[in-house]
Scaffold this active site. Structure first.
Site, PDB file in Angstrom:
ATOM      1  N   LYS A  22       0.825  -1.214   0.000  1.00  0.00           N
ATOM      2  CA  LYS A  22       0.000   0.000   0.000  1.00  0.00           C
ATOM      3  C   LYS A  22       0.862   1.268   0.000  1.00  0.00           C
ATOM      4  CE  LYS A  22      -1.655   1.535   3.951  1.00  0.00           C
ATOM      5  NZ  LYS A  22      -1.226   2.921   4.228  1.00  0.00           N
ATOM      6  N   ASN A  23       1.835   1.315   0.922  1.00  0.00           N
ATOM      7  CA  ASN A  23       2.556   2.579   1.075  1.00  0.00           C
ATOM      8  C   ASN A  23       3.522   2.847  -0.079  1.00  0.00           C
ATOM      9  OD1 ASN A  23       1.058   3.148   3.292  1.00  0.00           O
ATOM     10  ND2 ASN A  23       2.623   2.565   4.786  1.00  0.00           N
ATOM     11  N   ARG A  93      -4.689  10.446   3.365  1.00  0.00           N
ATOM     12  CA  ARG A  93      -3.500  11.158   3.818  1.00  0.00           C
ATOM     13  C   ARG A  93      -2.459  11.286   2.700  1.00  0.00           C
ATOM     14  NH1 ARG A  93      -2.505  14.450   8.009  1.00  0.00           N
ATOM     15  NH2 ARG A  93      -0.288  14.814   7.937  1.00  0.00           N
ATOM     16  N   CYS A 117      -6.185  13.486  12.064  1.00  0.00           N
ATOM     17  CA  CYS A 117      -5.841  12.076  11.984  1.00  0.00           C
ATOM     18  C   CYS A 117      -6.562  11.326  13.075  1.00  0.00           C
ATOM     19  CB  CYS A 117      -4.343  11.880  12.122  1.00  0.00           C
ATOM     20  SG  CYS A 117      -3.814  11.659  13.799  1.00  0.00           S
ATOM     21  N   ARG A 123      -0.296  15.355  13.086  1.00  0.00           N
ATOM     22  CA  ARG A 123       0.413  14.877  11.891  1.00  0.00           C
ATOM     23  C   ARG A 123       1.011  16.093  11.173  1.00  0.00           C
ATOM     24  NH1 ARG A 123      -1.634   9.508  10.141  1.00  0.00           N
ATOM     25  NH2 ARG A 123       0.005   9.672   8.588  1.00  0.00           N
ATOM     26  N   PRO A 124       2.138  16.596  11.656  1.00  0.00           N
ATOM     27  CA  PRO A 124       2.701  17.819  11.064  1.00  0.00           C
ATOM     28  C   PRO A 124       3.309  17.561   9.686  1.00  0.00           C
ATOM     29  CG  PRO A 124       4.160  16.980  12.782  1.00  0.00           C
ATOM     30  CD  PRO A 124       2.979  16.050  12.726  1.00  0.00           C
ATOM     31  N   ILE A 125       3.461  18.636   8.891  1.00  0.00           N
ATOM     32  CA  ILE A 125       4.134  18.507   7.588  1.00  0.00           C
ATOM     33  C   ILE A 125       5.286  19.511   7.469  1.00  0.00           C
ATOM     34  CG2 ILE A 125       2.153  17.533   6.325  1.00  0.00           C
ATOM     35  CD1 ILE A 125       1.928  20.400   5.035  1.00  0.00           C
ATOM     36  N   ASP A 126       5.792  19.948   8.630  1.00  0.00           N
ATOM     37  CA  ASP A 126       6.840  20.973   8.606  1.00  0.00           C
ATOM     38  C   ASP A 126       8.081  20.525   7.827  1.00  0.00           C
ATOM     39  OD1 ASP A 126       6.848  19.216  10.993  1.00  0.00           O
ATOM     40  OD2 ASP A 126       8.781  20.151  11.365  1.00  0.00           O
ATOM     41  N   GLN A 127       8.398  19.231   7.860  1.00  0.00           N
ATOM     42  CA  GLN A 127       9.609  18.768   7.156  1.00  0.00           C
ATOM     43  C   GLN A 127       9.406  18.792   5.636  1.00  0.00           C
ATOM     44  OE1 GLN A 127      12.514  18.282   8.943  1.00  0.00           O
ATOM     45  NE2 GLN A 127      11.157  19.098  10.521  1.00  0.00           N
ATOM     46  N   ASP A 308       3.676   0.355  12.155  1.00  0.00           N
ATOM     47  CA  ASP A 308       2.433  -0.157  11.559  1.00  0.00           C
ATOM     48  C   ASP A 308       2.154  -1.604  11.952  1.00  0.00           C
ATOM     49  OD1 ASP A 308       2.154   2.312  10.448  1.00  0.00           O
ATOM     50  OD2 ASP A 308       2.926   1.751   8.479  1.00  0.00           O
ATOM     51  N   ARG A 400      -9.129   0.013   3.699  1.00  0.00           N
ATOM     52  CA  ARG A 400      -8.244   0.993   3.050  1.00  0.00           C
ATOM     53  C   ARG A 400      -6.899   0.364   2.726  1.00  0.00           C
ATOM     54  NH1 ARG A 400      -8.961   6.688   4.034  1.00  0.00           N
ATOM     55  NH2 ARG A 400     -10.959   7.064   5.007  1.00  0.00           N
TER      56      ARG A 400
HETATM   57  N1  EPU Z   1       6.797  14.242  11.298  1.00  0.00           N
HETATM   58  C1  EPU Z   1       7.087  15.541  11.614  1.00  0.00           C
HETATM   59  N2  EPU Z   1       7.085  16.466  10.608  1.00  0.00           N
HETATM   60  C2  EPU Z   1       6.811  16.147   9.322  1.00  0.00           C
HETATM   61  C3  EPU Z   1       6.524  14.803   8.989  1.00  0.00           C
HETATM   62  C4  EPU Z   1       6.517  13.868  10.015  1.00  0.00           C
HETATM   63  O1  EPU Z   1       7.341  15.872  12.772  1.00  0.00           O
HETATM   64  O2  EPU Z   1       6.844  17.038   8.460  1.00  0.00           O
HETATM   65  C5  EPU Z   1       6.789  13.219  12.360  1.00  0.00           C
HETATM   66  C6  EPU Z   1       5.421  12.572  12.552  1.00  0.00           C
HETATM   67  O3  EPU Z   1       4.603  13.329  13.398  1.00  0.00           O
HETATM   68  C7  EPU Z   1       5.783  11.219  13.125  1.00  0.00           C
HETATM   69  C8  EPU Z   1       7.126  10.907  12.447  1.00  0.00           C
HETATM   70  O4  EPU Z   1       7.636  12.150  11.973  1.00  0.00           O
HETATM   71  O5  EPU Z   1       5.991  11.331  14.505  1.00  0.00           O
HETATM   72  C9  EPU Z   1       7.053   9.949  11.291  1.00  0.00           C
HETATM   73  O6  EPU Z   1       6.089  10.384  10.327  1.00  0.00           O
HETATM   74  P1  EPU Z   1       6.193  10.017   8.784  1.00  0.00           P
HETATM   75  O7  EPU Z   1       6.232  11.290   8.032  1.00  0.00           O
HETATM   76  O8  EPU Z   1       7.293   9.045   8.589  1.00  0.00           O
HETATM   77  O9  EPU Z   1       4.802   9.306   8.526  1.00  0.00           O
HETATM   78  P2  EPU Z   1       3.889   9.426   7.234  1.00  0.00           P
HETATM   79  O10 EPU Z   1       4.720   9.560   6.030  1.00  0.00           O
HETATM   80  O11 EPU Z   1       2.798  10.404   7.479  1.00  0.00           O
HETATM   81  C10 EPU Z   1       3.939   6.881   6.668  1.00  0.00           C
HETATM   82  C11 EPU Z   1       2.945   5.770   6.473  1.00  0.00           C
HETATM   83  C12 EPU Z   1       2.336   5.399   7.814  1.00  0.00           C
HETATM   84  C13 EPU Z   1       3.459   5.000   8.784  1.00  0.00           C
HETATM   85  C14 EPU Z   1       4.530   6.089   8.864  1.00  0.00           C
HETATM   86  C15 EPU Z   1       5.753   5.677   9.666  1.00  0.00           C
HETATM   87  C16 EPU Z   1       2.181   6.158   4.234  1.00  0.00           C
HETATM   88  C17 EPU Z   1       1.082   6.581   3.341  1.00  0.00           C
HETATM   89  N3  EPU Z   1       1.922   6.220   5.545  1.00  0.00           N
HETATM   90  O12 EPU Z   1       3.214   7.964   7.219  1.00  0.00           O
HETATM   91  O13 EPU Z   1       1.535   4.271   7.546  1.00  0.00           O
HETATM   92  O14 EPU Z   1       2.935   4.787  10.075  1.00  0.00           O
HETATM   93  O15 EPU Z   1       4.972   6.427   7.536  1.00  0.00           O
HETATM   94  O16 EPU Z   1       6.319   4.522   9.128  1.00  0.00           O
HETATM   95  O17 EPU Z   1       3.246   5.753   3.777  1.00  0.00           O
HETATM   96  C18 EPU Z   1      -0.188   2.735   7.907  1.00  0.00           C
HETATM   97  O18 EPU Z   1       0.122   2.206   6.822  1.00  0.00           O
HETATM   98  O19 EPU Z   1      -0.993   2.231   8.716  1.00  0.00           O
HETATM   99  C19 EPU Z   1       0.400   4.024   8.267  1.00  0.00           C
HETATM  100  C20 EPU Z   1      -0.096   4.813   9.197  1.00  0.00           C
END
Ligand code: EPU
Length: 435
Positions: A22-23, A93, A117, A123-127, A308, A400
């Site tokens: 999926k991811n 997402r 979420c 769920r921040p996107i600052d990075q 996960d 999903r």
């Molecule tokens: N984070 C920040 N700032 C950012 C982005 C992330 O602080 O800009 C933090 C998050 O809050 C979290 C950590 O960094 O604490 C990791 O977040 P990440 O960005 O890696 O997660 P994601 O990309 O939103 C993906 C998977 C998730 C999985 C995570 C971690 C997809 C679509 N989703 O989410 O999958 O838990 O990576 O491996 O790839 C799932 O499949 O059930 C699922 C939730």
């Protein structure tokens, strides 16, 4: 809305074939926006997150042909808009990967942002924003719409992530593929789906090096061409069936997997006393024993134990001898499912990011509700292991990310059925998926 009815206590036996990841799929599908021509994508999982993404791309003018058996032809050549502000965007997402893809293609993106979420944390996107900004984009978020603009396109840049983020790594890879110059990502995520996206883009003509390590270099190319690509097997779907096999004390061959991607899960299951053996290049056999040994688990970015799989392993540890701990090292809060397991007789106490799990002699079936995808999968495992009948509502979350979970489990001998219940508005996933 559907719910699952599970009569537990039946050991799973037989073999199950794992679908595409999926991811990886939710990153590769938006990546097709960068390609001039037709992408033939194989091993595409038949799950609702993927159909939602296809729906979004179609709405933007992409052409999609389903060739059956998990193969699709996706042609985004005729997409002529940089705006994806419609409602469907808020329901998944991963729709935020359109920021990187549209910025790469048009130098501009207008995106409806996914809503809150359902893990219970932020769920921040600052990075992501930090990376796009370094590459020359200006980002503005107003009324739930993110607008990213550039002055004539993106340029290569050095981006150091303060946290390891799968999403930010993918978004910056997408943005950098056709940017002017070289982009360096440091402290990049290393998950198998990051490597899969890089492989997809490289097959189509990109020049991305180092994916799978924490330093990725992307040499911008002028354009990408069409081609054929097969998505990797889903690590977490495989892990979920491994847990289900172990929990029910059955013996299951799990086919179409990459054993290396499963080492972080196999290692922990073995520590618990579960037999996990490779059987050929792309399958493993999992066999559960009598009782599990207690263990301590901390979730971490790959190659650590995946977040996960956290709810699924916690469910098994409810049936271990002694006290185990499970510490969530990725998300602030991912323990909402604990209250559901308590209804089945589990004994779990959560302090901060750690669940302290006292093993019990058995779980008892109960009416439950899934609050997110992996929590839902964990409840299915709990129902399979429990005495009596478990009813699970909120299964749209599970669907999903798990292709035909009911059919696959039934083929292993599970007594699980999906029934259509009366309409339940609270189940409709109006907010973004947890994924
Ligand atoms: N984070 C920040 N700032 C950012 C982005 C992330 O602080 O800009 C933090 C998050 O809050 C979290 C950590 O960094 O604490 C990791 O977040 P990440 O960005 O890696 O997660 P994601 O990309 O939103 C993906 C998977 C998730 C999985 C995570 C971690 C997809 C679509 N989703 O989410 O999958 O838990 O990576 O491996 O790839 C799932 O499949 O059930 C699922 C939730």
């Amino acid at each position: 809305m559907s719910k699952y009815i599970i009569r537990g206590g039946v050991p799973l036996n037989g073999s199950v074939t794992i679908s595409g990841a999926k991811n990886a799929a939710v990153a590769i599908i938006p990546a097709a926006l960068l390609v001039d021509g037709v992408c033939r994508i194989e091993n595409v999982p038949d799950i609702s997150d993927v159909s939602m993404l296809f729906g979004i791309l179609r709405q933007m003018g992409a052409r999609l042909r389903d060739l059956g058996g998990g193969t699709v032809e996706l042609d985004c050549t005729s997409v002529s808009t940089h705006a994806a502000t419609f409602d469907a965007m808020r329901r998944i997402r991963a729709s935020y990967y359109l920021i990187g893809a549209l910025l790469a293609r048009f130098g501009r993106a207008d995106i409806a942002m996914p809503g809150g979420c359902n893990f219970g944390g932020v769920r921040p996107i600052d990075q992501h924003v930090k990376g796009f900004t370094a590459m020359g984009a200006s980002i503005d978020i107003k009324n739930g719409v993110l607008t990213a603009t550039t002055d004539g396109g993106l340029h290569g840049a050095s981006v150091f992530f303060d946290v390891v983020s799968v999403g930010a790594t993918i978004n910056i890879m997408l943005a950098a593929t056709t940017a002017d110059g070289v982009t360096l990502i440091e402290n990049a995520a290393r998950e198998p789906h990051i490597v899969d996206l890089a492989n997809f883009l490289n097959y189509m003509g990109a020049d991305i090096r180092g994916a799978g390590t924490n330093v990725i270099r992307i040499y911008g190319v002028k354009s990408l061409h069409g081609g054929t690509y097969s998505i990797i097997p889903d690590q977490i779907e495989a892990g979920t069936y491994m847990a289900a096999a172990a929990g029910t004390g059955g013996r299951v061959e799990i086919k179409n997997v990459t054993p290396k991607h499963l080492e972080c899960i196999s290692g922990k299951l073995r520590e618990m006393g579960v037999s996990v053996e490779e059987s050929g290049v792309a399958s493993i056999v999992v066999e559960g024993g009598e009782r599990f040994r207690k263990i301590d688990v901390t979730t971490m970015p790959y190659p650590g134990f995946p977040t996960d799989m956290q709810p699924q392993i916690s469910t098994l540890l409810c049936l271990a001898d002694g006290t185990s701990t499970v510490t969530e090292g990725v998300w602030d809060n991912r323990f909402k499912y604990v209250d559901e397991l308590a209804k089945m007789g589990a004994s779990i106490r959560v302090t901060g990011r750690t669940a302290i799990i006292e093993g019990v002699s058995g779980l008892t079936g109960a009416p439950l509700r899934a609050h997110d995808l992996r929590a839902g999968a964990a409840l299915v495992i709990a129902g399979l292991c429990a005495r009596g009948t478990t009813e699970i509502e909120g299964v749209s979350y599970i669907e999903r990310g798990y292709e035909d979970i009911v059919g696959k489990l039934r083929s292993l001998g599970a007594d699980i059925t999906s029934i259509d219940d009366t309409f339940d508005a609270s189940e409709a996933p109006a907010e973004a998926s947890a994924v």
